[in-house]
Design a protein around this motif. Sequence first.
Motif, PDB file in Angstrom:
ATOM      1  N   GLU A 154      12.545  25.058 -14.832  1.00  0.00           N
ATOM      2  CA  GLU A 154      11.522  25.101 -15.902  1.00  0.00           C
ATOM      3  C   GLU A 154      11.957  26.144 -16.052  1.00  0.00           C
ATOM      4  OE1 GLU A 154       7.814  23.086 -17.485  1.00  0.00           O
ATOM      5  OE2 GLU A 154       8.781  22.116 -15.842  1.00  0.00           O
ATOM      6  N   LYS A 155      11.960  27.624 -16.925  1.00  0.00           N
ATOM      7  CA  LYS A 155      11.361  28.565 -17.454  1.00  0.00           C
ATOM      8  C   LYS A 155       9.579  28.371 -17.674  1.00  0.00           C
ATOM      9  CE  LYS A 155      14.899  31.380 -17.863  1.00  0.00           C
ATOM     10  NZ  LYS A 155      15.503  32.008 -18.689  1.00  0.00           N
ATOM     11  N   ASP A 156       9.204  30.057 -17.862  1.00  0.00           N
ATOM     12  CA  ASP A 156       7.688  29.642 -17.630  1.00  0.00           C
ATOM     13  C   ASP A 156       7.928  29.234 -19.515  1.00  0.00           C
ATOM     14  OD1 ASP A 156       8.557  31.801 -19.189  1.00  0.00           O
ATOM     15  OD2 ASP A 156       7.313  33.856 -18.323  1.00  0.00           O
ATOM     16  N   ASN A 157       8.149  29.369 -20.386  1.00  0.00           N
ATOM     17  CA  ASN A 157       8.512  29.412 -21.793  1.00  0.00           C
ATOM     18  C   ASN A 157       8.580  27.472 -21.799  1.00  0.00           C
ATOM     19  OD1 ASN A 157      10.231  28.691 -21.306  1.00  0.00           O
ATOM     20  ND2 ASN A 157      11.250  30.328 -23.011  1.00  0.00           N
TER      21      ASN A 157
ATOM     22  N   THR B  60      11.147  25.891 -20.856  1.00  0.00           N
ATOM     23  CA  THR B  60      12.559  25.472 -21.347  1.00  0.00           C
ATOM     24  C   THR B  60      12.873  25.194 -19.981  1.00  0.00           C
ATOM     25  OG1 THR B  60      13.270  27.772 -21.022  1.00  0.00           O
ATOM     26  CG2 THR B  60      12.703  26.967 -22.888  1.00  0.00           C
ATOM     27  N   ILE B  61      13.545  23.875 -19.968  1.00  0.00           N
ATOM     28  CA  ILE B  61      13.765  22.660 -19.548  1.00  0.00           C
ATOM     29  C   ILE B  61      15.564  24.015 -18.933  1.00  0.00           C
ATOM     30  CG2 ILE B  61      14.231  21.311 -18.313  1.00  0.00           C
ATOM     31  CD1 ILE B  61      12.203  20.209 -18.791  1.00  0.00           C
ATOM     32  N   TRP B  62      16.710  23.807 -18.174  1.00  0.00           N
ATOM     33  CA  TRP B  62      17.804  24.019 -17.982  1.00  0.00           C
ATOM     34  C   TRP B  62      18.556  22.939 -16.946  1.00  0.00           C
ATOM     35  CZ3 TRP B  62      20.292  27.132 -20.695  1.00  0.00           C
ATOM     36  CH2 TRP B  62      19.856  27.776 -21.747  1.00  0.00           C
TER      37      TRP B  62
ATOM     38  N   PRO C 118      18.537  20.705 -23.185  1.00  0.00           N
ATOM     39  CA  PRO C 118      19.341  19.869 -23.216  1.00  0.00           C
ATOM     40  C   PRO C 118      18.771  19.685 -25.112  1.00  0.00           C
ATOM     41  CG  PRO C 118      18.289  19.448 -21.075  1.00  0.00           C
ATOM     42  CD  PRO C 118      18.118  20.887 -22.101  1.00  0.00           C
ATOM     43  N   LYS C 119      16.730  20.009 -25.458  1.00  0.00           N
ATOM     44  CA  LYS C 119      17.304  20.452 -26.652  1.00  0.00           C
ATOM     45  C   LYS C 119      17.536  20.839 -27.290  1.00  0.00           C
ATOM     46  CE  LYS C 119      11.804  19.903 -25.316  1.00  0.00           C
ATOM     47  NZ  LYS C 119      10.767  20.388 -25.437  1.00  0.00           N
TER      48      LYS C 119
ATOM     49  N   LYS D 125       9.470  26.214 -11.827  1.00  0.00           N
ATOM     50  CA  LYS D 125       9.922  25.163 -11.123  1.00  0.00           C
ATOM     51  C   LYS D 125      11.152  24.843 -10.587  1.00  0.00           C
ATOM     52  CE  LYS D 125       6.623  22.294 -12.690  1.00  0.00           C
ATOM     53  NZ  LYS D 125       6.210  20.937 -13.423  1.00  0.00           N
ATOM     54  N   ILE D 126      11.590  24.803  -9.662  1.00  0.00           N
ATOM     55  CA  ILE D 126      13.733  24.472 -10.181  1.00  0.00           C
ATOM     56  C   ILE D 126      13.091  22.932  -8.845  1.00  0.00           C
ATOM     57  CG2 ILE D 126      15.221  25.156  -8.091  1.00  0.00           C
ATOM     58  CD1 ILE D 126      15.080  27.998  -8.594  1.00  0.00           C
ATOM     59  N   TYR D 127      14.032  21.994  -9.423  1.00  0.00           N
ATOM     60  CA  TYR D 127      14.210  21.140  -8.273  1.00  0.00           C
ATOM     61  C   TYR D 127      15.328  20.972  -7.812  1.00  0.00           C
ATOM     62  CZ  TYR D 127      11.358  19.256 -11.475  1.00  0.00           C
ATOM     63  OH  TYR D 127       9.830  18.544 -12.327  1.00  0.00           O
TER      64      TYR D 127
END
Length: 172
Positions: free
Chosen positions: A156-159, A161-163, A42-43, A143-145
């Motif tokens: 969410e990746k280790d940096n 960033t959210i996808w 989204p960013k 993290k995984i939703y």
Amino acid sequence: MKEIILYLFVAMLSVSCTDNISRKESKYMPYDSGDVLVFENPKNTLLDTIFISKIDRYVSDGPKIYFNESIKAYDKKGDYIIHLSAGYLKYPDSYLKIRGLSGRHCIKDLNKKTEISLSTRTMSFDDVILIEKESGGNSEIIKIYWSKSKGIVQFEKDNHTIWQLISLSSYK
């Protein structure tokens, strides 16, 4: 005496693992061959797409010491995305593995997690649980939703960033 010990050992092995994935557990494999998942950051509105090229189901026809039933979803490169297993000797409980996220996540533990609602730009889900990397694990994804009906809806990746999932379609 050795025969009795061997018999008891084999008997313990046969009851220590579940041979097959239950109907309830199989819901943790929501994908079919031909599914296409489109994720957006989204960013910066970058897109990432996962094509589920095939689903393999393996059922051991021999001794269930090393493997029991498992189901894997593969991408176009032949890499597994999701692995659902009925467990085996070393890990007797059914578990879920997700590529990029460290750890085997026991289904019985996932079933105990509190469900939350989550909305992406284009979709809403009300059956989402949070699955995090195992502590100390080296993982690209932290993290995984996970929607119990649709699978991965955000990660969410280790940096950091959210996808987010913006499209889920099937091209069978």
